[in-house]
Design an enzyme around this catalytic site. Sequence first.
Site, PDB file in Angstrom:
ATOM      1  N   GLU A 126     -18.449   8.838   3.024  1.00  0.00           N
ATOM      2  CA  GLU A 126     -17.788   8.396   1.793  1.00  0.00           C
ATOM      3  C   GLU A 126     -18.468   9.064   0.611  1.00  0.00           C
ATOM      4  O   GLU A 126     -19.679   9.233   0.577  1.00  0.00           O
ATOM      5  CB  GLU A 126     -17.883   6.878   1.661  1.00  0.00           C
ATOM      6  CG  GLU A 126     -17.030   6.203   2.700  1.00  0.00           C
ATOM      7  CD  GLU A 126     -16.939   4.704   2.487  1.00  0.00           C
ATOM      8  OE1 GLU A 126     -17.074   4.247   1.348  1.00  0.00           O
ATOM      9  OE2 GLU A 126     -16.717   4.013   3.495  1.00  0.00           O
ATOM     10  N   LYS A 172     -19.609  11.009  18.851  1.00  0.00           N
ATOM     11  CA  LYS A 172     -19.467  10.240  17.608  1.00  0.00           C
ATOM     12  C   LYS A 172     -20.456   9.065  17.579  1.00  0.00           C
ATOM     13  O   LYS A 172     -21.198   8.884  16.605  1.00  0.00           O
ATOM     14  CB  LYS A 172     -18.026   9.730  17.503  1.00  0.00           C
ATOM     15  CG  LYS A 172     -17.789   8.632  16.516  1.00  0.00           C
ATOM     16  CD  LYS A 172     -17.757   9.135  15.105  1.00  0.00           C
ATOM     17  CE  LYS A 172     -17.701   7.976  14.131  1.00  0.00           C
ATOM     18  NZ  LYS A 172     -17.441   8.351  12.787  1.00  0.00           N
ATOM     19  N   LYS A 176       0.846  -1.202   0.000  1.00  0.00           N
ATOM     20  CA  LYS A 176       0.000   0.000   0.000  1.00  0.00           C
ATOM     21  C   LYS A 176       0.882   1.252   0.000  1.00  0.00           C
ATOM     22  O   LYS A 176       0.656   2.207  -0.758  1.00  0.00           O
ATOM     23  CB  LYS A 176      -0.893  -0.023   1.247  1.00  0.00           C
ATOM     24  CG  LYS A 176      -1.977   1.020   1.241  1.00  0.00           C
ATOM     25  CD  LYS A 176      -2.622   1.150   2.597  1.00  0.00           C
ATOM     26  CE  LYS A 176      -3.845   0.317   2.769  1.00  0.00           C
ATOM     27  NZ  LYS A 176      -4.525   0.570   4.044  1.00  0.00           N
ATOM     28  N   GLU A 201     -14.060  11.506  13.688  1.00  0.00           N
ATOM     29  CA  GLU A 201     -14.314  11.993  12.322  1.00  0.00           C
ATOM     30  C   GLU A 201     -15.779  11.769  11.967  1.00  0.00           C
ATOM     31  O   GLU A 201     -16.406  10.849  12.471  1.00  0.00           O
ATOM     32  CB  GLU A 201     -13.373  11.311  11.326  1.00  0.00           C
ATOM     33  CG  GLU A 201     -13.440   9.789  11.308  1.00  0.00           C
ATOM     34  CD  GLU A 201     -14.539   9.242  10.455  1.00  0.00           C
ATOM     35  OE1 GLU A 201     -15.020   9.981   9.581  1.00  0.00           O
ATOM     36  OE2 GLU A 201     -14.939   8.079  10.674  1.00  0.00           O
ATOM     37  N   PHE A 226     -31.204  12.834   5.794  1.00  0.00           N
ATOM     38  CA  PHE A 226     -31.314  11.443   6.258  1.00  0.00           C
ATOM     39  C   PHE A 226     -32.753  10.999   6.473  1.00  0.00           C
ATOM     40  O   PHE A 226     -33.055  10.196   7.347  1.00  0.00           O
ATOM     41  CB  PHE A 226     -30.444  11.210   7.508  1.00  0.00           C
ATOM     42  CG  PHE A 226     -29.016  10.970   7.104  1.00  0.00           C
ATOM     43  CD1 PHE A 226     -28.272  11.975   6.529  1.00  0.00           C
ATOM     44  CD2 PHE A 226     -28.433   9.721   7.228  1.00  0.00           C
ATOM     45  CE1 PHE A 226     -26.969  11.754   6.088  1.00  0.00           C
ATOM     46  CE2 PHE A 226     -27.143   9.488   6.797  1.00  0.00           C
ATOM     47  CZ  PHE A 226     -26.408  10.517   6.221  1.00  0.00           C
ATOM     48  N   CYS A 231     -19.882   1.940   8.550  1.00  0.00           N
ATOM     49  CA  CYS A 231     -20.028   2.617   9.844  1.00  0.00           C
ATOM     50  C   CYS A 231     -21.323   2.335  10.590  1.00  0.00           C
ATOM     51  O   CYS A 231     -21.291   1.902  11.739  1.00  0.00           O
ATOM     52  CB  CYS A 231     -19.906   4.129   9.646  1.00  0.00           C
ATOM     53  SG  CYS A 231     -18.254   4.606   9.172  1.00  0.00           S
TER      54      CYS A 231
HETATM   55  C1  UDX Z   1     -21.583   7.618   7.785  1.00  0.00           C
HETATM   56  C2  UDX Z   1     -21.786   8.959   8.516  1.00  0.00           C
HETATM   57  O1  UDX Z   1     -22.661   9.783   7.742  1.00  0.00           O
HETATM   58  C3  UDX Z   1     -20.454   9.647   8.764  1.00  0.00           C
HETATM   59  O2  UDX Z   1     -20.645  10.829   9.502  1.00  0.00           O
HETATM   60  C4  UDX Z   1     -19.545   8.684   9.533  1.00  0.00           C
HETATM   61  O3  UDX Z   1     -18.291   9.255   9.734  1.00  0.00           O
HETATM   62  C5  UDX Z   1     -19.395   7.375   8.786  1.00  0.00           C
HETATM   63  O4  UDX Z   1     -20.693   6.814   8.526  1.00  0.00           O
HETATM   64  P1  UDX Z   1     -21.106   6.833   5.283  1.00  0.00           P
HETATM   65  O5  UDX Z   1     -21.186   5.442   5.825  1.00  0.00           O
HETATM   66  O6  UDX Z   1     -19.990   7.198   4.388  1.00  0.00           O
HETATM   67  O7  UDX Z   1     -21.045   7.893   6.487  1.00  0.00           O
HETATM   68  O8  UDX Z   1     -22.426   7.090   4.446  1.00  0.00           O
HETATM   69  P2  UDX Z   1     -23.788   7.905   4.604  1.00  0.00           P
HETATM   70  O9  UDX Z   1     -23.875   8.904   3.529  1.00  0.00           O
HETATM   71  O10 UDX Z   1     -23.994   8.371   5.973  1.00  0.00           O
HETATM   72  O11 UDX Z   1     -24.853   6.749   4.250  1.00  0.00           O
HETATM   73  C6  UDX Z   1     -24.916   5.540   4.988  1.00  0.00           C
HETATM   74  C7  UDX Z   1     -26.018   4.651   4.451  1.00  0.00           C
HETATM   75  O12 UDX Z   1     -27.291   5.197   4.750  1.00  0.00           O
HETATM   76  C8  UDX Z   1     -26.006   4.449   2.925  1.00  0.00           C
HETATM   77  O13 UDX Z   1     -26.252   3.085   2.640  1.00  0.00           O
HETATM   78  C9  UDX Z   1     -27.133   5.313   2.434  1.00  0.00           C
HETATM   79  O14 UDX Z   1     -27.693   4.840   1.239  1.00  0.00           O
HETATM   80  C10 UDX Z   1     -28.109   5.208   3.595  1.00  0.00           C
HETATM   81  N1  UDX Z   1     -29.022   6.348   3.698  1.00  0.00           N
HETATM   82  C11 UDX Z   1     -28.539   7.601   3.962  1.00  0.00           C
HETATM   83  C12 UDX Z   1     -30.386   6.159   3.544  1.00  0.00           C
HETATM   84  O15 UDX Z   1     -30.852   5.034   3.314  1.00  0.00           O
HETATM   85  N2  UDX Z   1     -31.228   7.243   3.655  1.00  0.00           N
HETATM   86  C13 UDX Z   1     -30.781   8.490   3.922  1.00  0.00           C
HETATM   87  O16 UDX Z   1     -31.602   9.394   4.027  1.00  0.00           O
HETATM   88  C14 UDX Z   1     -29.386   8.676   4.070  1.00  0.00           C
END
Ligand code: UDX
Length: 451
Positions: free
Chosen positions: A154, A203, A39, A150, A248, A259
């Site tokens: 993504e 967090k 890596k 954090e 959300f 996460c």
């Molecule tokens: C999440 C948190 O948002 C972030 O703050 C933390 O640091 C890591 O976890 P991430 O996993 O990258 O980030 O994706 P995110 O955009 O939060 O979406 C997570 C999941 O929820 C996805 O599968 C997305 O499709 C789903 N989602 C999100 C929904 O089904 N509905 C929504 O309204 C928002």
Amino acid sequence: MTQPPVIGVIGVGYVGLVSAACFAELGNHVICRDIIPEKIERLRDGHVPIYEPGLSDLVVKNRQRLTFTTEIRDVTEQAGIIFVCVNTPPMYSGDADLTFVEAVIAELPDDIGDVVLAMKSTVPVGTGERMQALLDARGLSHVRYVSNPEFLKEGDAITDFMHPDRVVIGGTDDVAIDRLAQLHAPLETRIVRTDVATAEMIKAASNAFLATKISFINEIANVCEETGADVTAVAEGMGLDRRIGRHFLNAGIGFGGSCFGKDVSALKQLAGNSGYHFQILNSVMEVNELQKRRLVAKLGKHLGSLRDKKIALLGLAFKPGTDDMREAASLIVASRLLAEGAIVRAHDPVASEVARPLLRGVEIHDDVLEMLEGVDAAVLITEWPQYAELDLVHVAKIMRTPVLIDGRNLFAPELAERAGLTYEGIGRPGAVVGNPRRREQDGAASASTEA
Ligand code: UDX
């Protein structure tokens, strides 16, 4: 002018690399350390091992300020602030595995100087205390430990890093907190100063709350399907209340990614370990599981038995903008469909290669229209914007039976139906089997936001 401090990053995974590239972009020299030599070699050559919009460009642009190494000493001898960004995978019990985090403490050299050690890895509440005890036991009490969680999403990680809603710094050492606050000063955001346990809980609670919001709106969607209401308009109407907010509240087939599932489960276990039964979180996870299975039931409603039916999956990644397949809904949906005897095809603009070894028995196509040719149904799994651009009239023509199950409510139902598709979204009225109210409601489904 004083020189910015040298930053160390231990663990060059997703969080580590994004943080390193962004701190470099802010003008800091950053030394990144990982234990995987290949890596590090690749990063030295400018190859970024993950898909994140803008990240490669940022790494290349700042290569003069980014150093990659496998040696911990390269970090500890130069860096004044060291971020711990190693992974904390879930164990069978649901607790977070802190092996890699503890290994970092064990590896710190005995003669380490005056450094701030900032924990960015997602760790359970109470970890800070445990780390401090490990540092003390090693005679390294002078290492200034802080929690600095954090909140990167993504696909939007660079924007989230550069324009955070807040930066949380937890610790008891004012010098350490000041140094970290100073480092973040160019971001012009709100700095939340607190103790370590509170920072850790901010967090955990934030992610658990966001996951709860998603499961909540998914349950509302399921009730909407019974009552003829439209969840997309319900979410708009709810979201206008500033106490609720619109973010959300997108109903769909549930959350995935590395996460939410892990963090919800870790918080539930943490509470359980101290004798508290965190009831809501059980439901959040159960709703999320069932939501994917409901999708398969919807297919059955339109097609009857799924044996030998050709089903096309639009999208595989857990969300758009990433090739990440961790906890992706597509994994569950595909294996359920295969178990029902269906022939499963799939397409993803970015995640195909990552997905291929995980989806044995699924035909992965590079061309979305070629995939849709002759299928009995298409299921939208990931709302990549390019799928919204599909010519639905053409899609309806090339499918054997034009059934579209929209797992993310990406398409406008009216347009899909006008194109000749039998459309069913999540929590939206559709002119489909089992929803006689749809016709009367056509055109009246969207909530008006006019005064
Ligand atoms: C999440 C948190 O948002 C972030 O703050 C933390 O640091 C890591 O976890 P991430 O996993 O990258 O980030 O994706 P995110 O955009 O939060 O979406 C997570 C999941 O929820 C996805 O599968 C997305 O499709 C789903 N989602 C999100 C929904 O089904 N509905 C929504 O309204 C928002």
